[in-house]
Design a protein around this motif. Structure first.
Motif, PDB file in Angstrom:
ATOM      1  N   ALA A  33       0.753  -1.407  -0.008  1.00 20.17           N
ATOM      2  CA  ALA A  33       0.024  -0.072   0.084  1.00 20.17           C
ATOM      3  C   ALA A  33       0.906   1.189  -0.232  1.00 20.17           C
ATOM      4  O   ALA A  33       2.107   1.091   0.423  1.00 20.17           O
ATOM      5  N   VAL A  34       0.259   2.422  -0.526  1.00 21.33           N
ATOM      6  CA  VAL A  34       1.269   3.430  -0.608  1.00 21.33           C
ATOM      7  C   VAL A  34       0.527   4.558   0.657  1.00 21.33           C
ATOM      8  O   VAL A  34      -0.551   4.792   0.686  1.00 21.33           O
ATOM      9  N   LEU A  35       1.487   5.395   1.345  1.00 19.67           N
ATOM     10  CA  LEU A  35       1.356   6.377   2.132  1.00 19.67           C
ATOM     11  C   LEU A  35       1.763   7.475   1.531  1.00 19.67           C
ATOM     12  O   LEU A  35       2.863   7.791   0.957  1.00 19.67           O
ATOM     13  N   GLU A  36       0.906   8.757   1.388  1.00 24.19           N
ATOM     14  CA  GLU A  36       1.215   9.745   0.863  1.00 24.19           C
ATOM     15  C   GLU A  36       1.202  10.791   1.978  1.00 24.19           C
ATOM     16  O   GLU A  36       0.689  11.073   2.927  1.00 24.19           O
TER      17      GLU A  36
ATOM     18  N   THR B 123      14.338   1.488   6.315  1.00 21.47           N
ATOM     19  CA  THR B 123      13.272   0.529   6.854  1.00 21.47           C
ATOM     20  C   THR B 123      12.814  -0.344   5.303  1.00 21.47           C
ATOM     21  O   THR B 123      11.996  -1.313   5.591  1.00 21.47           O
ATOM     22  N   GLY B 124      13.686   0.068   4.319  1.00 17.47           N
ATOM     23  CA  GLY B 124      13.378  -0.860   3.042  1.00 17.47           C
ATOM     24  C   GLY B 124      12.233  -0.550   2.181  1.00 17.47           C
ATOM     25  O   GLY B 124      11.828  -1.036   1.711  1.00 17.47           O
ATOM     26  N   ASN B 125      11.506   0.499   2.721  1.00 11.90           N
ATOM     27  CA  ASN B 125      10.084   0.969   1.994  1.00 11.90           C
ATOM     28  C   ASN B 125      10.622   1.573   0.705  1.00 11.90           C
ATOM     29  O   ASN B 125      11.901   2.236   0.678  1.00 11.90           O
ATOM     30  N   GLU B 126       9.468   1.810  -0.060  1.00 12.53           N
ATOM     31  CA  GLU B 126      10.112   2.275  -1.442  1.00 12.53           C
ATOM     32  C   GLU B 126       9.525   3.942  -1.483  1.00 12.53           C
ATOM     33  O   GLU B 126       8.379   4.048  -1.492  1.00 12.53           O
ATOM     34  N   LEU B 127      10.560   4.877  -1.658  1.00 18.35           N
ATOM     35  CA  LEU B 127      10.006   6.124  -1.789  1.00 18.35           C
ATOM     36  C   LEU B 127       9.860   6.539  -3.373  1.00 18.35           C
ATOM     37  O   LEU B 127      10.766   6.550  -4.168  1.00 18.35           O
ATOM     38  N   MET B 128       8.460   6.403  -3.795  1.00 15.44           N
ATOM     39  CA  MET B 128       8.177   6.448  -5.062  1.00 15.44           C
ATOM     40  C   MET B 128       8.330   7.708  -5.547  1.00 15.44           C
ATOM     41  O   MET B 128       8.500   7.877  -6.981  1.00 15.44           O
ATOM     42  N   GLU B 129       7.920   8.805  -4.966  1.00 16.75           N
ATOM     43  CA  GLU B 129       7.836  10.200  -5.649  1.00 16.75           C
ATOM     44  C   GLU B 129       7.940  11.240  -4.380  1.00 16.75           C
ATOM     45  O   GLU B 129       7.727  11.209  -3.198  1.00 16.75           O
ATOM     46  N   THR B 130       8.840  12.252  -4.703  1.00 19.48           N
ATOM     47  CA  THR B 130       9.109  13.322  -4.062  1.00 19.48           C
ATOM     48  C   THR B 130       8.802  14.644  -4.831  1.00 19.48           C
ATOM     49  O   THR B 130       9.109  14.712  -5.885  1.00 19.48           O
TER      50      THR B 130
ATOM     51  N   VAL C 169       4.917  23.132   0.315  1.00 19.37           N
ATOM     52  CA  VAL C 169       4.406  21.703   0.994  1.00 19.37           C
ATOM     53  C   VAL C 169       5.158  20.555   0.267  1.00 19.37           C
ATOM     54  O   VAL C 169       5.237  20.573  -1.071  1.00 19.37           O
ATOM     55  N   TYR C 170       5.727  19.725   0.839  1.00 17.85           N
ATOM     56  CA  TYR C 170       6.473  18.419   0.306  1.00 17.85           C
ATOM     57  C   TYR C 170       5.465  17.278   0.485  1.00 17.85           C
ATOM     58  O   TYR C 170       5.161  17.033   1.352  1.00 17.85           O
ATOM     59  N   GLN C 171       5.551  16.537  -0.813  1.00 19.09           N
ATOM     60  CA  GLN C 171       4.730  15.458  -0.813  1.00 19.09           C
ATOM     61  C   GLN C 171       5.621  14.290  -1.089  1.00 19.09           C
ATOM     62  O   GLN C 171       6.345  14.385  -1.904  1.00 19.09           O
ATOM     63  N   PHE C 172       5.315  13.202  -0.282  1.00 17.93           N
ATOM     64  CA  PHE C 172       6.195  12.162  -0.679  1.00 17.93           C
ATOM     65  C   PHE C 172       5.287  10.851  -0.646  1.00 17.93           C
ATOM     66  O   PHE C 172       3.918  10.692   0.152  1.00 17.93           O
ATOM     67  N   LYS C 173       5.290   9.842  -1.618  1.00 21.48           N
ATOM     68  CA  LYS C 173       4.690   8.823  -1.851  1.00 21.48           C
ATOM     69  C   LYS C 173       5.689   7.669  -1.636  1.00 21.48           C
ATOM     70  O   LYS C 173       6.611   7.335  -2.202  1.00 21.48           O
ATOM     71  N   ILE C 174       5.258   6.835  -0.426  1.00 24.37           N
ATOM     72  CA  ILE C 174       6.066   5.782   0.139  1.00 24.37           C
ATOM     73  C   ILE C 174       5.224   4.442  -0.004  1.00 24.37           C
ATOM     74  O   ILE C 174       4.133   4.381   0.720  1.00 24.37           O
ATOM     75  N   LYS C 175       5.975   3.635  -0.698  1.00 27.66           N
ATOM     76  CA  LYS C 175       5.319   2.078  -0.654  1.00 27.66           C
ATOM     77  C   LYS C 175       5.778   1.259   0.250  1.00 27.66           C
ATOM     78  O   LYS C 175       6.917   1.172   0.273  1.00 27.66           O
TER      79      LYS C 175
END
Length: 74
Positions: free
Chosen positions: A30-33, A52-59, A65-71
């Motif tokens: 799942a993705v956390l924004e 943590t081994g999670n994937e930073l998909m987008e910054t 305002v900074y937006q991060f999408k983390i899978k």
């Protein structure tokens, strides 16, 4: 669809601590924004994902305002 975590107005280390807690509450793959206003959160999120081994998909950054999408990977 992704879950949104609003940490705007919070300074280090709170954005990372809240992100870490929220990641535990979402399913694997799942993705956390995350929406943050702390400029330091850019490097913090990169380091957090590496640790943590999670994937930073987008910054992205829009109007301070900074937006991060983390899978979540595990």
């Amino acid at each position: 669809m992704s879950t949104v975590l609003d940490v705007k107005g919070l300074n280090c280390p709170l954005p990372i601590l809240r992100t870490k807690k929220a990641m535990k509450d979402i399913a694997v793959d799942a993705v956390l924004e995350v929406h943050a206003t702390d400029p330091g959160s850019v490097k913090d999120m990169e380091a957090f994902c590496k640790q943590t081994g999670n994937e930073l998909m987008e910054t992205a950054e829009t109007g301070g305002v900074y937006q991060f999408k983390i899978k979540r990977k595990s």
